[in-house]
Design a protein around this motif. Structure first.
Motif, mmCIF file in Angstrom:
data_model
loop_
_atom_site.group_PDB
_atom_site.id
_atom_site.type_symbol
_atom_site.label_atom_id
_atom_site.label_comp_id
_atom_site.label_asym_id
_atom_site.label_seq_id
_atom_site.Cartn_x
_atom_site.Cartn_y
_atom_site.Cartn_z
ATOM 1 N N SER A 5 0.826 -1.202 0.000
ATOM 2 C CA SER A 5 0.000 0.000 0.000
ATOM 3 C C SER A 5 0.866 1.260 0.000
ATOM 4 O O SER A 5 0.489 2.273 -0.582
ATOM 5 C CB SER A 5 -0.962 -0.005 1.191
ATOM 6 O OG SER A 5 -0.251 0.005 2.404
ATOM 7 N N LYS A 6 2.047 1.205 0.603
ATOM 8 C CA LYS A 6 2.942 2.368 0.600
ATOM 9 C C LYS A 6 3.391 2.687 -0.823
ATOM 10 O O LYS A 6 3.388 3.847 -1.238
ATOM 11 C CB LYS A 6 4.153 2.097 1.491
ATOM 12 C CG LYS A 6 5.103 3.268 1.587
ATOM 13 C CD LYS A 6 6.253 2.964 2.517
ATOM 14 C CE LYS A 6 7.214 4.142 2.567
ATOM 15 N NZ LYS A 6 8.385 3.848 3.392
ATOM 16 N N HIS A 8 1.866 1.751 -3.589
ATOM 17 C CA HIS A 8 0.670 2.162 -4.329
ATOM 18 C C HIS A 8 0.399 3.637 -4.068
ATOM 19 O O HIS A 8 0.162 4.412 -4.999
ATOM 20 C CB HIS A 8 -0.527 1.299 -3.923
ATOM 21 C CG HIS A 8 -1.800 1.696 -4.594
ATOM 22 N ND1 HIS A 8 -2.578 2.738 -4.129
ATOM 23 C CD2 HIS A 8 -2.417 1.219 -5.687
ATOM 24 C CE1 HIS A 8 -3.625 2.872 -4.923
ATOM 25 N NE2 HIS A 8 -3.556 1.968 -5.881
ATOM 26 N N HIS A 9 0.448 4.017 -2.804
ATOM 27 C CA HIS A 9 0.190 5.412 -2.434
ATOM 28 C C HIS A 9 1.213 6.338 -3.091
ATOM 29 O O HIS A 9 0.857 7.395 -3.623
ATOM 30 C CB HIS A 9 0.222 5.574 -0.913
ATOM 31 C CG HIS A 9 0.012 6.970 -0.456
ATOM 32 N ND1 HIS A 9 -1.216 7.594 -0.514
ATOM 33 C CD2 HIS A 9 0.878 7.901 0.027
ATOM 34 C CE1 HIS A 9 -1.102 8.842 -0.074
ATOM 35 N NE2 HIS A 9 0.160 9.048 0.263
ATOM 36 N N ARG A 10 2.496 5.954 -3.073
ATOM 37 C CA ARG A 10 3.554 6.760 -3.683
ATOM 38 C C ARG A 10 3.301 6.936 -5.178
ATOM 39 O O ARG A 10 3.374 8.044 -5.706
ATOM 40 C CB ARG A 10 4.920 6.101 -3.454
ATOM 41 C CG ARG A 10 6.061 6.864 -4.097
ATOM 42 C CD ARG A 10 7.416 6.166 -3.834
ATOM 43 N NE ARG A 10 8.442 6.758 -4.652
ATOM 44 C CZ ARG A 10 8.818 6.325 -5.845
ATOM 45 N NH1 ARG A 10 8.262 5.255 -6.379
ATOM 46 N NH2 ARG A 10 9.761 6.932 -6.527
ATOM 47 N N ALA A 12 0.482 6.570 -6.860
ATOM 48 C CA ALA A 12 -0.744 7.342 -7.082
ATOM 49 C C ALA A 12 -0.470 8.830 -6.875
ATOM 50 O O ALA A 12 -0.929 9.671 -7.653
ATOM 51 C CB ALA A 12 -1.846 6.859 -6.140
ATOM 52 N N LYS A 13 0.292 9.161 -5.849
ATOM 53 C CA LYS A 13 0.597 10.565 -5.576
ATOM 54 C C LYS A 13 1.474 11.157 -6.681
ATOM 55 O O LYS A 13 1.203 12.264 -7.165
ATOM 56 C CB LYS A 13 1.282 10.706 -4.216
ATOM 57 C CG LYS A 13 1.621 12.158 -3.904
ATOM 58 C CD LYS A 13 1.664 12.443 -2.450
ATOM 59 C CE LYS A 13 2.048 13.852 -2.096
ATOM 60 N NZ LYS A 13 1.514 14.931 -2.875
ATOM 61 N N LYS A 41 -10.340 15.966 -0.760
ATOM 62 C CA LYS A 41 -10.338 14.706 -0.018
ATOM 63 C C LYS A 41 -11.443 13.814 -0.582
ATOM 64 O O LYS A 41 -12.606 14.214 -0.639
ATOM 65 C CB LYS A 41 -10.564 14.968 1.463
ATOM 66 C CG LYS A 41 -10.470 13.719 2.293
ATOM 67 C CD LYS A 41 -10.611 14.002 3.755
ATOM 68 C CE LYS A 41 -10.522 12.674 4.474
ATOM 69 N NZ LYS A 41 -10.606 12.793 5.893
ATOM 70 N N ASP A 50 -8.682 6.628 -5.666
ATOM 71 C CA ASP A 50 -7.309 6.859 -5.211
ATOM 72 C C ASP A 50 -7.022 8.343 -5.022
ATOM 73 O O ASP A 50 -6.277 8.722 -4.129
ATOM 74 C CB ASP A 50 -6.308 6.238 -6.187
ATOM 75 C CG ASP A 50 -6.309 4.730 -6.090
ATOM 76 O OD1 ASP A 50 -6.326 4.211 -4.959
ATOM 77 O OD2 ASP A 50 -6.299 4.067 -7.140
ATOM 78 N N ARG A 51 -7.605 9.187 -5.868
ATOM 79 C CA ARG A 51 -7.458 10.638 -5.717
ATOM 80 C C ARG A 51 -8.626 11.307 -6.407
ATOM 81 O O ARG A 51 -9.135 10.809 -7.401
ATOM 82 C CB ARG A 51 -6.139 11.115 -6.327
ATOM 83 C CG ARG A 51 -5.856 12.599 -6.095
ATOM 84 C CD ARG A 51 -4.533 12.836 -5.434
ATOM 85 N NE ARG A 51 -4.285 14.242 -5.170
ATOM 86 C CZ ARG A 51 -3.156 14.868 -5.461
ATOM 87 N NH1 ARG A 51 -2.182 14.226 -6.070
ATOM 88 N NH2 ARG A 51 -2.994 16.136 -5.158
#
Length: 142
Positions: A5-6, A8-10, A12-13, A41, A50-51
């Motif tokens: 998930s880390k 994935h988050h990176r 996506a950001k 948000k 995701d965003r």
């Protein structure tokens, strides 16, 4: 990069920050996106994006679904379905996909699907990135 998930988050950001930067510069604009777009948000309710962005000028809400390069082909197709489902609560959406899944050219496959079944019919765009995120591009606009 492991499928955590880390990571994935990176990913996506990185990709959605790049999209926001393009929009703010007046690039990649369309009927839903103007220079007056901002991040917001996402709702915590199902389905979870995701965003999410909102545009002050067009009043549109834009949802993004990111899939990492560690995803399998089935997972990318799930992401396409998610991008379409987001239209229930958003005005438009983007699928963000890696160019390749293993040795399979996912960009080519998705581009053909989008051109045949989505473009001009549904407000869903396609953004493609390479393995190290140095090359991010809009392949199919909304």
């Amino acid at each position: 990069m492991k499928n955590t998930s880390k990571n994935h988050h990176r990913g996506a950001k990185l990709t959605t920050d790049f999209m926001l930067e393009k929009w703010k510069k007046g690039e990649w604009l369309n009927n839903f996106v103007s220079k007056k777009i901002t991040s917001r948000k996402p709702s915590a309710t199902f389905p979870s994006v995701d965003r999410e962005f909102e545009d002050e000028e067009t009043k549109a809400v834009i949802a993004c679904e990111f899939k990492p390069d560690t995803e399998n082909k089935r997972g990318i197709l799930t992401g396409l379905g998610q991008s379409i489902a987001y239209l229930k609560e958003s005005d438009a959406s983007y699928l963000i996909s890696p160019k390749y899944i293993e040795d399979f050219n996912m960009e080519k496959f998705l581009k053909e699907v989008f051109e045949r079944f989505i473009f001009g019919k549904l407000p869903v765009g396609l953004v493609i990135f390479d393995r190290d995120y140095t090359y991010i591009r809009l392949v199919i606009d909304i």
